[in-house]
Design an enzyme around this catalytic site. Structure first.
Site, PDB file in Angstrom:
ATOM      1  N   THR A  90      39.837  57.357  24.407  1.00 35.98           N
ATOM      2  CA  THR A  90      39.570  58.175  25.599  1.00 35.98           C
ATOM      3  C   THR A  90      40.272  59.530  25.553  1.00 35.98           C
ATOM      4  O   THR A  90      41.432  59.622  25.174  1.00 35.98           O
ATOM      5  CB  THR A  90      40.029  57.408  26.843  1.00 35.98           C
ATOM      6  OG1 THR A  90      39.271  56.214  26.936  1.00 35.98           O
ATOM      7  CG2 THR A  90      39.849  58.220  28.116  1.00 35.98           C
ATOM      8  N   SER A 142      34.017  57.914  29.610  1.00 38.06           N
ATOM      9  CA  SER A 142      32.862  57.064  29.346  1.00 38.06           C
ATOM     10  C   SER A 142      31.963  57.649  28.260  1.00 38.06           C
ATOM     11  O   SER A 142      31.329  56.917  27.508  1.00 38.06           O
ATOM     12  CB  SER A 142      32.057  56.883  30.633  1.00 38.06           C
ATOM     13  OG  SER A 142      32.819  56.195  31.590  1.00 38.06           O
ATOM     14  N   GLY A 166      50.570  38.531  56.318  1.00 35.05           N
ATOM     15  CA  GLY A 166      51.759  39.256  55.886  1.00 35.05           C
ATOM     16  C   GLY A 166      52.393  38.644  54.643  1.00 35.05           C
ATOM     17  O   GLY A 166      52.873  39.360  53.757  1.00 35.05           O
ATOM     18  N   GLY A 208      47.586  52.748  26.058  1.00 41.43           N
ATOM     19  CA  GLY A 208      48.635  51.734  26.066  1.00 41.43           C
ATOM     20  C   GLY A 208      49.444  51.815  24.777  1.00 41.43           C
ATOM     21  O   GLY A 208      48.913  52.152  23.712  1.00 41.43           O
ATOM     22  N   ASP A 233      33.540  51.888  32.168  1.00 38.99           N
ATOM     23  CA  ASP A 233      33.428  51.934  33.622  1.00 38.99           C
ATOM     24  C   ASP A 233      32.254  51.065  34.081  1.00 38.99           C
ATOM     25  O   ASP A 233      31.171  51.100  33.499  1.00 38.99           O
ATOM     26  CB  ASP A 233      33.204  53.389  34.064  1.00 38.99           C
ATOM     27  CG  ASP A 233      33.193  53.521  35.567  1.00 38.99           C
ATOM     28  OD1 ASP A 233      34.252  53.876  36.114  1.00 38.99           O
ATOM     29  OD2 ASP A 233      32.148  53.262  36.195  1.00 38.99           O
ATOM     30  N   ARG A 250      48.980  26.205  55.837  1.00 38.42           N
ATOM     31  CA  ARG A 250      49.400  27.076  56.923  1.00 38.42           C
ATOM     32  C   ARG A 250      48.611  26.747  58.182  1.00 38.42           C
ATOM     33  O   ARG A 250      47.392  26.641  58.143  1.00 38.42           O
ATOM     34  CB  ARG A 250      49.139  28.525  56.504  1.00 38.42           C
ATOM     35  CG  ARG A 250      49.295  29.560  57.596  1.00 38.42           C
ATOM     36  CD  ARG A 250      50.743  29.827  57.895  1.00 38.42           C
ATOM     37  NE  ARG A 250      50.896  30.981  58.785  1.00 38.42           N
ATOM     38  CZ  ARG A 250      52.060  31.378  59.279  1.00 38.42           C
ATOM     39  NH1 ARG A 250      53.174  30.727  58.967  1.00 38.42           N
ATOM     40  NH2 ARG A 250      52.125  32.412  60.075  1.00 38.42           N
ATOM     41  N   GLU A 290      37.834  49.782  29.397  1.00 39.88           N
ATOM     42  CA  GLU A 290      36.891  49.048  28.544  1.00 39.88           C
ATOM     43  C   GLU A 290      35.446  49.277  29.014  1.00 39.88           C
ATOM     44  O   GLU A 290      34.593  48.408  28.875  1.00 39.88           O
ATOM     45  CB  GLU A 290      37.204  47.547  28.532  1.00 39.88           C
ATOM     46  CG  GLU A 290      38.474  47.187  27.777  1.00 39.88           C
ATOM     47  CD  GLU A 290      38.267  47.147  26.265  1.00 39.88           C
ATOM     48  OE1 GLU A 290      37.115  47.160  25.804  1.00 39.88           O
ATOM     49  OE2 GLU A 290      39.278  47.118  25.543  1.00 39.88           O
ATOM     50  N   THR A 293      37.425  49.935  35.571  1.00 38.34           N
ATOM     51  CA  THR A 293      37.296  51.255  34.942  1.00 38.34           C
ATOM     52  C   THR A 293      37.434  51.196  33.426  1.00 38.34           C
ATOM     53  O   THR A 293      36.625  51.774  32.696  1.00 38.34           O
ATOM     54  CB  THR A 293      38.381  52.201  35.510  1.00 38.34           C
ATOM     55  OG1 THR A 293      38.177  52.354  36.911  1.00 38.34           O
ATOM     56  CG2 THR A 293      38.335  53.551  34.824  1.00 38.34           C
TER      57      THR A 293
END
Lengths: 691, 691
Positions: free
Chosen positions: A169, A175, A444, A208, A469, A343, A467, A465
């Protein structure tokens, strides 16, 4: 409207008194027993795991260790470094070796590698992405695009001694990969390539491993050779980016993206190149080479096909990303469902105890509908992974040569690419929506990081997004459908379309996507008996597939019309059809997911509790998808308003029927307790945990 | 289907050739000029700002300073401390004084306070929440529930010398406030209250200001007096939580929630009390008091009404939260729209330059539909804020006594509470969805924290939960509708329902919600002329309101039926109607938002560019809402399939028409440049910024 909302479970006899349904509703399922069957979770797990049961069980066992939970302490660099030991554990268990072909010294188990990455998504998406970058992207580039002369990179890559970056990229082109601007220009004088970022927009971004750990990069660049003005297209070259002291190499500028919306453990950075020289051999030359004199050769003549062949090796990453998104979604559902069963909030009145959240209708709807879809997507994921495995086996055994496939192999590859693209898109969209819903459904407590949901949400966010979009990927599905259609029809003339009888949906399905027998016979059964019960699996498949095919048909009509226009007007028309193309793609993937469910339920003994549950999961997925597209079905006169109302009522009945089984349904995911057993399940304010 | 998708803009003559629309479509808007009018942004801004133009302009000017951007550096405690200077700037500008009544030493400008908080949401939701906790919740409790004997808390609170906590939510009971477990037991011996957390589930949680800065808390507890077995209901008492050395007071246990999904600058923590003694005077005694001897008195006899009167003072917080969510959404849309107008990706073919994102149809749809809704919600926000202002004015001038309202005042208060609840729900839901869409629409750049979208997403995420969970709030709207209905009908008998002619939608609207004249005359015009053009404002209002009223009507039918059942069965039936109640609430809010748009456009000169744009924004909001509920409109025979298709085609045409005006539409928000001018708008990969 009141009559259709009345629960069938409590007042079956009076249901829909005003206008009897036109179908013989012999398939209307009875409500499930309110006490779930203990064995069912295990039976369902086997079905969900499919052919990968043992692989999944192995890694789930390994992941049952709080060591694998997301690491959110300290500075960003602390979080980044904390991932290295996780990758080491992964390596020590052999997963890094599985990624690579035997020819290159790996163990050649792509299925174990993909399942491993996918399952890691249950615990920590940062770790999954970091592993994916190191072994899948950087390592995969070497393994798939390189040749024997690059083999020496593989072992240190598997062993984490060589940390690599996958530099595709650019800030100007994400893209649109074909338009990348980085150049690799061959200099015969020195037999080197000169890697350069000619413009600011050529800067490589979001990479990365670049900001902190990377030593070397697989750089995608336009390839130029002497005497040829035009680029040979985008190729991949190996470029060292840091020296032995971990300083940037001369001419290499490294940037750090710093804080992101999530994936804080992944050290994303940028790379720019100022005429960096690398040896000629650093070109990954499987699909295109430059000799010493500077002559370019390639086993694939068409520049376009060469480009797509190189890109097609990305497919494994896409499948793993979709799979990991699904895994994170299942963990989130697991957590939210358990919280909902423990809960309590609001009493129905008087001194009655407060009700569990799962006892409230609105809570059932918000959790069980996406849960049913998660079942469908996991099963579809299995099918696509199996196809990938088959393709990789053919490559390993020399049956398939990517540079020279047979026509049939080419079609199979195209279909696999389309499915992988579509599966990644539908899975990551499902993840974004469902994890958000899970967070909100836990109030919460769901917002506290210790309960994991916010981290899954933040980390998975960018999966829609990277690998590829989603907006681009789902158009790939639409385009593949269109191409297959044109191929099957020979032409797109109206006469042909009529002649080929688009109403015969099942024929088209059979011909085009090699459906499994169970689905086909369900379809045939529905057609033969003219059975249009909303609860008939075959009829459900035909409803979803019909939608996909109808949109395709009208899209084809628009494309045909556009052919008569000049280029500019045609481009405008095609762009206007973009939402149409996208709709066709989504509809197709929804149909495929349903088919996977139908196929799976056929493997369970009839009348077994697991089968009954899975059938209702399938009903819920099919009917909620139809209700979601109610407008389309009514506008196209496929379903009457009355039947849509019945579908809505059925969705409500189904969540009521499935609610007591909700924990069984998530137990079937087999997610390790050390992951799902978050603090909020053990705090005051919930009933004691039930294990 | 092809015919309906063809753009009206390019082929108006041939549109819908097969089945002419049944309406006289005299209102079909022409596409807007492709070159936007410079003045329009300013004209639209005036309309959007409404009566609060000056207030908004003031604070926007102050916020045009990078000082106010989210602070994400350093440790969590660094981020928390970094908010204090922001609050100090806010205080120095007088906003903290505006929150408080003149009687208590404030400047008594609730509108300025609400607009200030709301507008702060453009920049940093952590700061907005921290300010809201300190002045709105803690300070508001003292101001609204206290009396002269608590006045001494106010000045140091306004001046940030006394940092307060609003301790309502418990881990066992969030939404169900009436069931809180913390106790305040009066001891006449010492004339003290004993504050206690009798069970682990009584722990107060998620409290802003508690973990780090808080010195004192407004604690909600069941009030007990000697000789009375039953609680007098939930009351609020002032409890010091830290001593002068900032250590926890004896008997007070303070916890820290640590990392959350967002709002990292807000120091949320927990409080537990082990028989903590406080003076009798610490009871905030406006609506309930205990004398020295331990006798309880209240100006409001009904325990239930007393409870709801106390809670009703929460309304300002709810309005500010909805407003801030809307503000953050507008900033996100502003950023995403500007990126879309500068970022290029994919060429239509050949050597043509790549297209701007906004030129792609799918991108227009994903941004402009929520943009239109943001217009509607901002205008509705203005109306609700104006009503709050009016209520506060009446209180300040002694015209309204909350403990003793007239019947008309009570109804007005109930309606305001319902609107505030519904507006908070619809605004925060819109925020969660839209900010997510904006992030995805900006691709990888949208995931970088420096571009703000991920922080807005993470911070606003919990807005759907706090100040009232949306699922609970939207049911309040449904319940208020039901109550109003029963009141108007006198009874819920079928005969009455028929007699009162539910088809006469406009009468009901007029009677029940005091609509503005413009909306009423649009409705009347549509009815008089029998004009059912999809582009007629009056007809659009009747379509949205019709849906809301129809759902209400069928809901009333179910409630009536439940009355005949015994309590347990009735509770089951009511719970099954929960999704129905919720649907009625959402439909109501969507209708009110449209009405605000219609009202606003009436204030612009006919045929002015701003008016033409706003009319198309209104068309887009109305028609996209109808398309979103296409199934309902078809199932109930309100709109034919053909008309729904027309609405779909119109939505496409409208985004095409509005696209060149997209920047004008966000310019109209007036968001300071220092906020929206994020790095990705100035990097390579985008066209130069256009300012």
């Amino acid at each position: 409207m009141t009559s259709t909302i009345r629960s069938r479970a409590t007042s079956k006899a009076q249901a829909q008194p005003k206008a009897p349904a036109p179908s013989k509703d012999i398939h209307i399922p009875s409500p499930l027993p309110t006490t779930p069957d203990a064995q069912a979770a295990e039976d369902l797990r086997k079905i969900l795991d499919g052919q990968f049961g043992e692989l999944r069980e192995d890694i789930r066992e390994m992941l049952d260790d709080s060591f694998f939970l997301p690491k959110l302490d300290g500075t960003i660099d602390d979080m980044r470094d904390a991932l290295l030991p996780v990758l080491e554990r992964f390596r020590d268990a052999g997963y890094s070796y599985d990624s690579f072909s035997r020819a290159n010294g790996g163990s050649g188990k792509p299925d174990r590698a993909v399942i491993g990455l996918e399952t890691l998504g249950h615990a920590d998406l940062s770790a999954m992405v970091k592993a994916g970058v190191q072994w899948g992207l950087w390592g995969g580039a070497i393994d798939n695009l390189g040749t024997e002369r690059h083999r020496h990179y593989i072992k240190p890559t598997m062993d984490l001694e060589l940390m690599g970056v996958y530099a595709m990229t650019e800030i100007g082109h994400g893209s649109n990969v074909a338009q990348l601007q980085t150049t690799a220009t061959y200099d015969p004088e020195t037999q080197e390539f000169i890697i350069n970022s000619p413009t600011p927009s050529a800067m490589k971004v979001f990479l990365g491993n670049a900001a902190r750990h990377g030593q070397i990069a697989a750089v995608f660049a336009q390839l130029y050779t002497p005497g040829v003005a035009e680029s040979h297209g985008v190729h991949c070259l190996v470029v060292p980016i840091r020296d032995e002291n971990h300083n940037p190499m001369p001419g290499v500028t490294i940037g750090d993206h710093g804080r992101k919306g999530g994936l804080l453990g992944v050290d994303n950075g940028t790379l720019s190149f100022d005429n960096v020289r690398i040896p000629r051999e650093n070109l990954l030359n499987r699909f295109g080479d430059v000799d010493e004199a500077g002559n370019y050769t390639s086993p694939i003549e068409s520049k376009n096909r060469r480009f797509f062949t190189m890109l097609s090796t990305l497919i494994r990453g896409r499948i793993a990303v979709g799979g990991a998104a699904n895994a994170a979604t299942r963990t989130s559902l697991d957590i939210a469902v358990r919280y909902a069963t423990q809960r309590r909030q609001f009493s129905p009145g008087g001194d009655a105890p407060e009700k569990r959240l799962i006892e409230h209708r609105s809570h059932r709807l918000r959790l069980l509908i996406p849960l049913a879809k998660s079942y469908a997507l996991m099963l579809l994921q299995n099918e696509v992974t199996a196809r990938l495995y088959e393709q990789q086996r053919q490559i390993a055994e020399g049956i398939l040569d990517l540079a020279n496939p047979t026509e049939e192999q080419l079609l199979a590859s195209r279909e696999l690419e389309s499915w992988a693209a579509g599966l990644k898109a539908i899975s990551t969209r499902h993840a974004t929506r469902t994890i958000q819903e899970c967070r909100e459904a836990c109030g919460g407590a769901g917002y506290m990081a210790e309960n994991l949901l916010t981290t899954f949400k933040a980390d998975s966010d960018v999966f829609t997004t990277f690998e590829g979009d989603n907006t681009v990927l789902i158009q790939m599905v639409g385009k593949e459908m269109l191409t297959a259609y044109a191929r099957d029809m020979g032409d797109l003339s109206t006469i042909d379309m009529v002649r080929y009888g688009f109403d015969e949906v099942s024929d088209l399905i059979r011909r085009r996507s090699g459906l499994h027998k169970t689905v086909q016979s369900a379809l045939d059964a529905a057609r033969r008996s003219n059975d249009n019960s909303l609860f008939h699996a075959g009829y459900q498949v035909s409803l979803l597939e019909d939608r996909s095919q109808s949109i395709l048909k009208s899209l084809a009509g628009r494309m045909r019309a556009a052919r008569k226009l000049d280029l500019e007007d045609a481009a405008i028309e095609v762009d206007k059809a973009q939402d149409h193309l996208i709709a066709a793609g989504w509809a197709r993937m929804e149909s495929l997911a349903l088919q996977s469910l139908v196929e799976a339920e056929g493997k369970l003994p009839k009348n077994s509790p697991a089968r009954q549950v899975l059938e209702q999961v399938r009903d819920l997925y099919a009917l909620s998808t139809i209700v979601e597209n109610a407008g389309w079905y009514e506008e196209h006169n496929v379903l009457s308003s009355m039947r849509i109302r019945m579908a809505r009522a059925a969705v409500r009945d189904l969540v009521d029927s499935l609610a007591p089984w909700a924990e069984v349904l998530v137990d079937a995911f087999g997610i390790p307790k050390s992951i799902w057993n978050v603090p909020m399940l053990n705090q005051a304010g919930v009933d004691g945990p039930r294990y």
